[in-house]
Scaffold this motif. Structure first.
Motif, PDB file in Angstrom:
ATOM      1  N   ARG A 283       0.829  -1.213   0.000  1.00 13.30           N
ATOM      2  CA  ARG A 283       0.000   0.000   0.000  1.00 13.30           C
ATOM      3  C   ARG A 283       0.856   1.253   0.000  1.00 13.30           C
ATOM      4  NH1 ARG A 283      -4.399   0.058   4.435  1.00 13.30           N
ATOM      5  NH2 ARG A 283      -5.404   1.427   2.941  1.00 13.30           N
ATOM      6  N   PHE A 284       2.065   1.160   0.551  1.00 18.68           N
ATOM      7  CA  PHE A 284       2.928   2.322   0.671  1.00 18.68           C
ATOM      8  C   PHE A 284       3.976   2.398  -0.433  1.00 18.68           C
ATOM      9  CE2 PHE A 284       1.502   1.317   5.002  1.00 18.68           C
ATOM     10  CZ  PHE A 284       0.801   2.475   5.256  1.00 18.68           C
ATOM     11  N   LEU A 285       3.814   1.610  -1.467  1.00 17.47           N
ATOM     12  CA  LEU A 285       4.798   1.584  -2.558  1.00 17.47           C
ATOM     13  C   LEU A 285       4.976   2.956  -3.178  1.00 17.47           C
ATOM     14  CD1 LEU A 285       6.661   0.043  -4.473  1.00 17.47           C
ATOM     15  CD2 LEU A 285       4.677  -0.456  -5.879  1.00 17.47           C
ATOM     16  N   ASN A 286       3.892   3.661  -3.428  1.00 14.33           N
ATOM     17  CA  ASN A 286       4.018   4.972  -4.076  1.00 14.33           C
ATOM     18  C   ASN A 286       4.781   5.963  -3.200  1.00 14.33           C
ATOM     19  OD1 ASN A 286       1.986   5.074  -2.230  1.00 14.33           O
ATOM     20  ND2 ASN A 286       0.558   6.234  -3.501  1.00 14.33           N
ATOM     21  N   ILE A 287       4.632   5.897  -1.887  1.00 12.61           N
ATOM     22  CA  ILE A 287       5.373   6.792  -0.995  1.00 12.61           C
ATOM     23  C   ILE A 287       6.861   6.441  -1.019  1.00 12.61           C
ATOM     24  CG2 ILE A 287       5.689   7.494   1.407  1.00 12.61           C
ATOM     25  CD1 ILE A 287       2.661   6.972   1.761  1.00 12.61           C
ATOM     26  N   PHE A 288       7.165   5.146  -0.951  1.00  8.65           N
ATOM     27  CA  PHE A 288       8.563   4.710  -0.989  1.00  8.65           C
ATOM     28  C   PHE A 288       9.235   5.143  -2.288  1.00  8.65           C
ATOM     29  CE2 PHE A 288       7.178   0.906   1.756  1.00  8.65           C
ATOM     30  CZ  PHE A 288       7.350   1.629   2.919  1.00  8.65           C
ATOM     31  N   VAL A 289       8.553   4.927  -3.390  1.00  5.12           N
ATOM     32  CA  VAL A 289       9.126   5.273  -4.696  1.00  5.12           C
ATOM     33  C   VAL A 289       9.303   6.778  -4.817  1.00  5.12           C
ATOM     34  CG1 VAL A 289       8.683   5.252  -7.178  1.00  5.12           C
ATOM     35  CG2 VAL A 289       8.310   3.199  -5.832  1.00  5.12           C
ATOM     36  N   ALA A 290       8.348   7.545  -4.353  1.00  3.95           N
ATOM     37  CA  ALA A 290       8.447   9.002  -4.439  1.00  3.95           C
ATOM     38  C   ALA A 290       9.637   9.522  -3.639  1.00  3.95           C
ATOM     39  CB  ALA A 290       7.157   9.637  -3.942  1.00  3.95           C
ATOM     40  N   ILE A 291       9.818   9.025  -2.428  1.00  6.58           N
ATOM     41  CA  ILE A 291      10.943   9.466  -1.607  1.00  6.58           C
ATOM     42  C   ILE A 291      12.263   9.084  -2.263  1.00  6.58           C
ATOM     43  CG2 ILE A 291      12.125   9.091   0.598  1.00  6.58           C
ATOM     44  CD1 ILE A 291       9.304   8.809   1.844  1.00  6.58           C
ATOM     45  N   PHE A 292      12.341   7.874  -2.792  1.00  7.47           N
ATOM     46  CA  PHE A 292      13.571   7.432  -3.436  1.00  7.47           C
ATOM     47  C   PHE A 292      13.881   8.275  -4.674  1.00  7.47           C
ATOM     48  CE2 PHE A 292      15.745   4.840  -6.613  1.00  7.47           C
ATOM     49  CZ  PHE A 292      16.925   4.603  -5.930  1.00  7.47           C
ATOM     50  N   LEU A 293      12.878   8.548  -5.481  1.00  3.75           N
ATOM     51  CA  LEU A 293      13.111   9.330  -6.698  1.00  3.75           C
ATOM     52  C   LEU A 293      13.528  10.760  -6.370  1.00  3.75           C
ATOM     53  CD1 LEU A 293      10.227   8.085  -8.991  1.00  3.75           C
ATOM     54  CD2 LEU A 293      12.660   7.579  -9.175  1.00  3.75           C
ATOM     55  N   ILE A 294      12.947  11.347  -5.353  1.00  2.00           N
ATOM     56  CA  ILE A 294      13.343  12.690  -4.953  1.00  2.00           C
ATOM     57  C   ILE A 294      14.788  12.694  -4.474  1.00  2.00           C
ATOM     58  CG2 ILE A 294      12.963  14.492  -3.227  1.00  2.00           C
ATOM     59  CD1 ILE A 294       9.943  13.800  -3.463  1.00  2.00           C
ATOM     60  N   ALA A 295      15.157  11.727  -3.645  1.00  2.00           N
ATOM     61  CA  ALA A 295      16.537  11.646  -3.153  1.00  2.00           C
ATOM     62  C   ALA A 295      17.507  11.412  -4.307  1.00  2.00           C
ATOM     63  CB  ALA A 295      16.667  10.531  -2.120  1.00  2.00           C
ATOM     64  N   TYR A 296      17.150  10.536  -5.230  1.00  2.00           N
ATOM     65  CA  TYR A 296      18.020  10.244  -6.371  1.00  2.00           C
ATOM     66  C   TYR A 296      18.196  11.479  -7.255  1.00  2.00           C
ATOM     67  CZ  TYR A 296      20.164   7.483 -10.051  1.00  2.00           C
ATOM     68  OH  TYR A 296      21.031   6.984 -10.964  1.00  2.00           O
ATOM     69  N   ALA A 297      17.120  12.227  -7.445  1.00  2.00           N
ATOM     70  CA  ALA A 297      17.196  13.444  -8.258  1.00  2.00           C
ATOM     71  C   ALA A 297      18.081  14.495  -7.590  1.00  2.00           C
ATOM     72  CB  ALA A 297      15.802  14.003  -8.494  1.00  2.00           C
ATOM     73  N   LEU A 298      17.963  14.638  -6.278  1.00  2.00           N
ATOM     74  CA  LEU A 298      18.791  15.608  -5.570  1.00  2.00           C
ATOM     75  C   LEU A 298      20.267  15.250  -5.660  1.00  2.00           C
ATOM     76  CD1 LEU A 298      16.621  16.296  -2.411  1.00  2.00           C
ATOM     77  CD2 LEU A 298      16.950  17.780  -4.395  1.00  2.00           C
ATOM     78  N   VAL A 299      20.579  13.974  -5.610  1.00  2.00           N
ATOM     79  CA  VAL A 299      21.969  13.535  -5.773  1.00  2.00           C
ATOM     80  C   VAL A 299      22.422  13.776  -7.211  1.00  2.00           C
ATOM     81  CG1 VAL A 299      23.498  11.524  -5.788  1.00  2.00           C
ATOM     82  CG2 VAL A 299      21.908  11.867  -3.903  1.00  2.00           C
ATOM     83  N   GLY A 300      21.545  13.486  -8.163  1.00  2.00           N
ATOM     84  CA  GLY A 300      21.895  13.690  -9.575  1.00  2.00           C
ATOM     85  C   GLY A 300      22.169  15.139  -9.907  1.00  2.00           C
ATOM     86  N   PHE A 301      21.428  16.041  -9.290  1.00  2.00           N
ATOM     87  CA  PHE A 301      21.649  17.476  -9.520  1.00  2.00           C
ATOM     88  C   PHE A 301      22.819  18.015  -8.723  1.00  2.00           C
ATOM     89  CE2 PHE A 301      16.962  17.741 -10.644  1.00  2.00           C
ATOM     90  CZ  PHE A 301      17.206  17.831 -11.998  1.00  2.00           C
TER      91      PHE A 301
END
Length: 49
Positions: free
Chosen positions: A27-45
């Motif tokens: 049920r919390f997959l979308n929250i986990f994925v959103a947090i991971f993608l935000i963190a990954y984007a911040l590292v990428g930038f």
């Protein structure tokens, strides 16, 4: 042997933990994925190291 914990080392571990957590609690997959993608984007930038 020295273990250096930078965000580049933590992201794969975080991906593994979130992957396991999404199997346990789908049920919390979308929250986990959103947090991971935000963190990954911040590292990428380069905003986080």
């Amino acid at each position: 042997m020295t273990l250096s914990l930078s965000l580049k080392n933590i992201l794969p571990i975080l991906a593994l933990v979130l992957g396991i957590a999404s199997i346990v609690a789908p049920r919390f997959l979308n929250i986990f994925v959103a947090i991971f993608l935000i963190a990954y984007a911040l590292v990428g930038f380069g905003l986080l190291r």
